[in-house]
Design an enzyme around this catalytic site. Structure first.
Site, mmCIF file in Angstrom:
data_model
loop_
_atom_site.group_PDB
_atom_site.id
_atom_site.type_symbol
_atom_site.label_atom_id
_atom_site.label_comp_id
_atom_site.label_asym_id
_atom_site.label_seq_id
_atom_site.Cartn_x
_atom_site.Cartn_y
_atom_site.Cartn_z
ATOM 1 N N ASP A 8 3.344 4.526 -0.728
ATOM 2 C CA ASP A 8 3.393 3.122 -1.946
ATOM 3 C C ASP A 8 3.280 4.147 -2.759
ATOM 4 O O ASP A 8 3.062 5.423 -2.821
ATOM 5 C CB ASP A 8 2.113 2.540 -1.799
ATOM 6 C CG ASP A 8 1.416 1.296 -2.904
ATOM 7 O OD1 ASP A 8 2.858 0.948 -3.412
ATOM 8 O OD2 ASP A 8 0.174 1.636 -2.976
ATOM 9 N N ASP A 10 2.115 2.497 -7.290
ATOM 10 C CA ASP A 10 1.009 2.518 -7.555
ATOM 11 C C ASP A 10 -0.513 2.922 -6.810
ATOM 12 O O ASP A 10 -0.535 2.230 -5.434
ATOM 13 C CB ASP A 10 1.357 1.278 -8.363
ATOM 14 C CG ASP A 10 2.247 1.237 -9.570
ATOM 15 O OD1 ASP A 10 2.752 2.563 -10.014
ATOM 16 O OD2 ASP A 10 2.458 0.576 -9.988
HETATM 17 MG MG LIG Z 1 -0.679 0.229 -4.355
#
Ligand SMILES: [Mg+2]
Ligand SMILES: [Zn+2]
Length: 204
Positions: A8, A10
């Protein structure tokens, strides 16, 4: 076939700023050790693939062109520490329709928004990935849910949402990561360690 580490973005590779999230390249601040973690993944034979929800597009906060400048900044900062990303797969959608200022074309219920799995399936189609030796690293339970649905090992990190976003699952048991780590560096180090942990180690 190569294994992959699905990151992932952010909250894992760069700071999760909260609020509406990362809206421009100046909002991108790497989590310490992220570039080294991506570099180490590559050196060990893994593909480094980012899978990221970008509902800011559907909500009208970011254009697709703006998103490219954000991703360019992520790649640039990671590369400063030797971390090369093989591909970025993103979902620009959000199921909420009719939001003022939003982008109606992207306000749809899609299969790519995690915990949907279409981003992963696209990556597999493009790269021919050995799923059995692949891993997902996420900071949100949506990431974990998507990874689980793909049959991946799922590693949570205590940065970003720290996999504490249980409020997303009011009516069902939230997905549980296989393991939790302080940050992406620790998660990747575990992935790449010899199998003395009693868990699959490197790509062979
Ligand atoms: Mg995230
Ligand atoms: Zn989508």
């Amino acid at each position: 076939m190569r294994p992959a580490i699905f990151f992932d973005c952010d909250g894992v590779l760069n700071e999760e700023p909260g609020g509406h999230g990362v809206l421009g390249p100046d909002d991108v601040r790497l989590i310490p050790g992220a570039g080294e973690a991506v570099r180490a993944s590559h050196e060990a034979g893994y593909l480094a693939i980012i899978v990221t929800n970008r509902a800011q597009v559907a909500k009208g906060f970011v254009t697709l062109a703006g998103l490219e400048t954000i991703f360019a900044r992520v790649r640039e900062l990671l590369a400063q520490d030797g971390g090369l990303v093989d591909a970025i797969y993103f979902c620009p959608h959000h199921p909420e329709r009719g939001r003022p200022g939003g982008a109606p074309d992207f306000q749809i219920a899609c299969e790519c928004r995690k915990p949907g799995t279409l981003l992963f399936r696209r990556a597999i189609a493009d790269f021919g990935i050995d799923l059995g030796r692949s891993v997902l690293i996420g900071d949100s339970l949506r990431d974990i849910g998507a990874g689980r649905a793909m049959g991946l090992k799922t590693y949570g990190v205590r940065t970003g949402f720290a996999c504490r976003d249980v409020e997303r699952y009011p009516d069902q048991a939230p997905p549980v990561p296989d393991r939790m780590f302080a940050d992406v560096g620790a998660a990747v180090a575990f992935c790449l360690a010899p199998a003395e942990h009693g868990q699959a180690g490197g790509p062979d």
